[in-house]
Design an enzyme around this catalytic site. Structure first.
Site, PDB file in Angstrom:
ATOM      1  N   GLU A  50      -2.826   8.467  -2.610  1.00  0.00           N
ATOM      2  CA  GLU A  50      -1.776   7.450  -2.545  1.00  0.00           C
ATOM      3  C   GLU A  50      -0.925   7.494  -3.811  1.00  0.00           C
ATOM      4  O   GLU A  50      -0.489   6.469  -4.332  1.00  0.00           O
ATOM      5  CB  GLU A  50      -2.393   6.075  -2.285  1.00  0.00           C
ATOM      6  CG  GLU A  50      -3.191   6.048  -0.979  1.00  0.00           C
ATOM      7  CD  GLU A  50      -3.348   4.671  -0.375  1.00  0.00           C
ATOM      8  OE1 GLU A  50      -2.724   3.717  -0.848  1.00  0.00           O
ATOM      9  OE2 GLU A  50      -4.104   4.569   0.614  1.00  0.00           O
ATOM     10  N   HIS A  67      -0.560   2.532   0.650  1.00  0.00           N
ATOM     11  CA  HIS A  67       0.672   3.024   0.032  1.00  0.00           C
ATOM     12  C   HIS A  67       1.124   4.300   0.723  1.00  0.00           C
ATOM     13  O   HIS A  67       0.310   5.138   1.102  1.00  0.00           O
ATOM     14  CB  HIS A  67       0.451   3.335  -1.452  1.00  0.00           C
ATOM     15  CG  HIS A  67       0.057   2.151  -2.275  1.00  0.00           C
ATOM     16  ND1 HIS A  67      -1.213   1.622  -2.243  1.00  0.00           N
ATOM     17  CD2 HIS A  67       0.770   1.387  -3.152  1.00  0.00           C
ATOM     18  CE1 HIS A  67      -1.261   0.580  -3.062  1.00  0.00           C
ATOM     19  NE2 HIS A  67      -0.071   0.422  -3.624  1.00  0.00           N
ATOM     20  N   LYS A 127      -1.941  -5.725   0.991  1.00  0.00           N
ATOM     21  CA  LYS A 127      -0.792  -5.144   0.302  1.00  0.00           C
ATOM     22  C   LYS A 127      -0.338  -3.875   1.003  1.00  0.00           C
ATOM     23  O   LYS A 127      -1.159  -3.013   1.338  1.00  0.00           O
ATOM     24  CB  LYS A 127      -1.139  -4.802  -1.146  1.00  0.00           C
ATOM     25  CG  LYS A 127       0.018  -4.118  -1.903  1.00  0.00           C
ATOM     26  CD  LYS A 127      -0.404  -3.622  -3.284  1.00  0.00           C
ATOM     27  CE  LYS A 127       0.749  -2.911  -3.976  1.00  0.00           C
ATOM     28  NZ  LYS A 127       0.359  -2.299  -5.267  1.00  0.00           N
TER      29      LYS A 127
END
Length: 250
Positions: free
Chosen positions: A86, A143, A170
């Site tokens: 990521e 991500h 997130k």
């Protein structure tokens, strides 16, 4: 929506809280950054351990954490090892990734830990239980530094992360056009207004996505990232600039 009181910072209430990353390679550099950040308006500090040259030395990590805790006083600390999968700076296997985060959680020196959902796999439940046992909040993150999925897929990713019972979901994506940024903001607003019962983070990276870093109070994202010195992701800007721009959406 629930909020989290972390030391003197209430995450999920009012404007997004400003997190500043520390990306030093040596302890001295890390501590210099921490001392500088401590005199700013940063709400939270994120130690990016994947930048640390001694990332594979438990003793050095704990020494650094103890010194950070002392310097940062009551500023909450996020412990983050971003893997190369990521766009982090080190390549480690899942076993070490799990052990490293357990060490941080059990140290009593951190307040929040960021765990990559796609890296930890089946060990996520164990880490969540350990974090809660030690009064540590857990961010579950995804991500993508190459592209941004559709609005629907962004929402599904946030819903999936929340379903794992993490404290703060997130997502952060790289936009390739303005439409990608709009999709991120639309998905964030929909999650905030119609689905999530907890704070979350939704970021569109690079200069194109900068608006997502300053308008969280309108679209739901609870934490944004600014810099004091070096950045840890494309699109992060100096904390004073960030604060000025965020005021436009207050």
């Amino acid at each position: 929506m629930k909020t989290y009181m972390v030391r003197n910072v209430e995450i999920g209430k009012d404007s997004p809280k400003i997190c500043v990353p520390i990306v030093g390679e040596e302890i001295e550099e890390i501590l210099e950054s921490a001392a500088e950040i401590a005199d700013t308006k940063a709400d939270i500090v994120e130690w990016r351990v994947d930048y640390f040259n001694s990332y594979d030395n438990y003793e050095q990590i704990l020494i650094c954490l103890k010194k950070l805790r002392s310097l940062l006083r009551d500023i909450p600390i996020i412990f983050t090892f971003r893997t190369d999968k990521e766009c982090g700076h080190k390549n480690i296997d899942r076993d070490y990734y799990t052990k490293l985060n357990k060490l941080a959680i059990e140290s009593s020196l951190i307040d929040i830990v960021d765990i990559e959902v796609n890296t930890i796999g089946d060990d996520m439940k164990e880490l969540i239980e350990l974090a809660h046992k030690n009064n540590v909040l857990l961010i579950g993150s995804i991500h993508n530094f190459e592209s941004t999925p559709t609005r629907e897929d962004i929402m599904e990713n946030l819903k999936y992360i929340e379903s794992l019972n993490v404290d703060i979901p997130k997502v952060a994506y790289m936009p390739n056009c303005n439409e990608d940024v709009m999709n991120l903001l639309a998905a964030s607003k929909d999650i905030y207004e119609n689905y999530s019962d907890r704070p979350f983070i939704a970021i569109s990276m690079s200069d194109i996505g900068f608006i997502s870093r300053i308008c969280g109070n309108r679209f739901g994202s609870a934490i944004t990232f600014g810099t004091v010195g070096k950045n840890s992701a494309p699109g992060q800007v100096d904390i004073d600039n960030l604060i000025d721009k965020m005021a436009l959406f207050s």
